[in-house]
Design a protein around this motif. Structure first.
Motif: not given
Length: 490
Positions: A1-4, A90-91, A96-99, A123-128
């Motif tokens: 998972m991404l490190a936050i 979340r959205t 951001l995770a994709r961009a 954080v949920e949006g980023l990790l999922l």
């Protein structure tokens, strides 16, 4: 998972992300969200100029990028966050995770006064959305390794980040279990994965029992044995028990665990069979939610039952017209071996009512294709006679960013469950497939009938493509909703 990481100021970022909100009125332009953090020289003024130039609306998940050659930071991302509630964040986190998937690390500066719920959504949006499942190394993995989140008071948001991290980790576990091909995944393998994850969570008061075929036969779990009888891979029953000290409420969660479903002798057509590795998504969700509850130390007792079987076609498979004797002695006539999920769930229900005597009984199951016909691909069908329980679970589902709709349990349909051969008919051909399946299950709830809730989540268990925090494939539907709801029961 991404490190936050939570930081109080940026650490010379290569890529800086600034939130953008819609204007205060419909005809007002969007604007960068105010922040208490000192930005690098010139960045704030540049962002103000870029928002109208890029025609940013501030809509959640909208991303605009600006290169800044020879300057720090070298890249600026304008991220739409809407009104800044949890769902919008979340959205935004997913977008951001994709961009930023080709970046190594990015820094996001949060607005002034941001609430912990917003950080949780981010954080949920980023990790999922950054989830990826592959059995091989083919294909380039996203480069993004971490996101630094800059807030004025990191300590105030640490709990939200930890809750989001645990929720996402368990949702990703459910996705992994569901995505795994059935050439790897069978009942014994699934039970082994549960054992490995119990050890990884490593908390006291978490107990696991796995019944094999001999114990199932000795104790009378006839539904599980019938469905699993046609496979060379014997069935199992996973019983996972989280028993925190002082818990005042006992919930039994049940999840359908058909590790592959051919339909048995009532064989499915090829198009309907090709994704049947997902027919254990309910079991994956309830197991993952229980592990998450233990990791978060939620003060509610949870016993999770995952009846596991592979519904195969062979000389030892159960036949249309057979009568199945369930745990406790109730019999059912089944004229469709592709209506197998309700048979294994009935055993688990009867056992829970007779032996566990919980306060509440909740099940998740990829039970019928009728779920998708009625409600489409994103919404589960929820059934319960308890208005309060239904309302509480629906509220948790909405807060988690998932979707369900309450369906009826019509009294005049019950007569169709009658059988000339057995106590019940498990698969009467009367239409209303999801409703009839729910009514059959209700017959096994005993004195928990008014404290039972069922979700037919076949459709939302799988996504055909990336969509916000969902990624193509298994969605892990139900893990987030269950954790939200269980968190209200302490």
């Amino acid at each position: 998972m991404l490190a936050i990481r939570l930081l109080v100021e940026p650490e010379r970022p290569d890529t800086l992300v600034l939130p953008v909100r819609p204007g205060p009125a419909d005809d007002a332009p969007a604007r960068p969200a105010p922040t208490d953090v000192a930005l690098p020289d010139g960045v704030a003024e540049e962002a103000v100029a870029l928002v109208p130039a890029t025609r940013s609306t501030g809509r959640p998940g909208e991303v605009h990028a600006q290169l800044r050659p020879g300057r720090e930071p070298g890249r600026l991302l304008l991220l739409g966050v809407g009104e800044g509630d949890e769902a919008a964040w979340r959205t935004a986190g997913a977008a951001l995770a994709r961009a930023a998937r080709d970046e190594t690390r990015v820094t996001l500066v949060m607005p002034t006064g941001v609430a912990p719920a917003a950080v949780r959504g981010l954080v949920e949006g980023l990790l999922l959305a950054s989830y990826r499942f592959r059995l091989t190394d083919a294909g380039a993995a996203p480069a993004l390794a971490g996101v630094d989140v800059v807030v004025a008071d990191p300590d105030a948001h640490a709990g939200a980040v930890e809750t989001a991290r645990t929720t996402a980790r368990m949702t990703r576990l459910a996705r992994d279990l569901t995505n795994t091909p059935s050439s790897v995944k069978n009942p014994e393998w699934f039970a082994g994965q549960v054992a490995a994850n119990v050890a990884a969570v490593d908390v006291p008061d978490l107990h696991l029992r796995v019944r094999g075929p001999e114990e199932l036969a000795e104790e009378g779990f006839g539904g599980i044995l019938a469905v699993g009888g046609g496979s060379a891979c014997a069935p199992r029953l996973v019983e996972l028990d989280w028993r925190p000290a002082g818990a005042r409420t006992h919930v039994v969660l049940v999840g359908k665990g058909i590790t592959f479903d051919t339909g048995g002798i009532s064989i499915k057509p090829v198009p309907a069979m090709k994704l049947m590795r997902k027919d254990m998504a309910g079991a994956a969700a309830v197991v993952a939610a229980t592990l998450g509850a233990a990791a978060l130390r939620l003060p509610v007792r949870i016993t999770t039952l995952a009846p596991l079987a592979e519904n195969m076609l062979s000389g030892s498979a159960f036949r249309p017209g057979d009568v199945v004797r369930h745990y406790g002695g109730t019999t059912s006539e089944t004229t469709n071996s592709d209506a197998e999920g309700r048979l294994v769930l009935a055993d688990a229900f009867a056992y829970a009512v007779a032996e566990l005597k919980p306060d509440l009984l909740v099940d998740l199951a990829t039970l019928t294709g009728a779920n998708a016909v009625a409600l489409g691909k994103r919404t589960g069908a929820l059934y319960s006679e308890n208005d309060g329980l239904a309302a509480d679970v629906l509220a948790a589902v909405a807060a988690a960013g998932e979707a369900a709709w309450r369906m009826p349990l019509p009294a005049d349909y019950v007569e169709h469950l009658g059988s000339d051969l057995a106590d019940l008919h498990s698969s009467p051909d009367r239409g209303a497939g999801s409703v009839m399946a729910a009514l059959f299950l209700r017959e096994f709830t005993g004195d928990l009938r008014d404290r039972w809730l069922h979700v037919d989540m076949s459709a939302p268990s799988w996504a055909e493509g990336d969509d916000a925090e969902l990624t193509k494939g298994a969605t892990g539907w139900g893990v987030r909703s269950l954790l939200r709801w269980l968190g209200t029961l302490g």
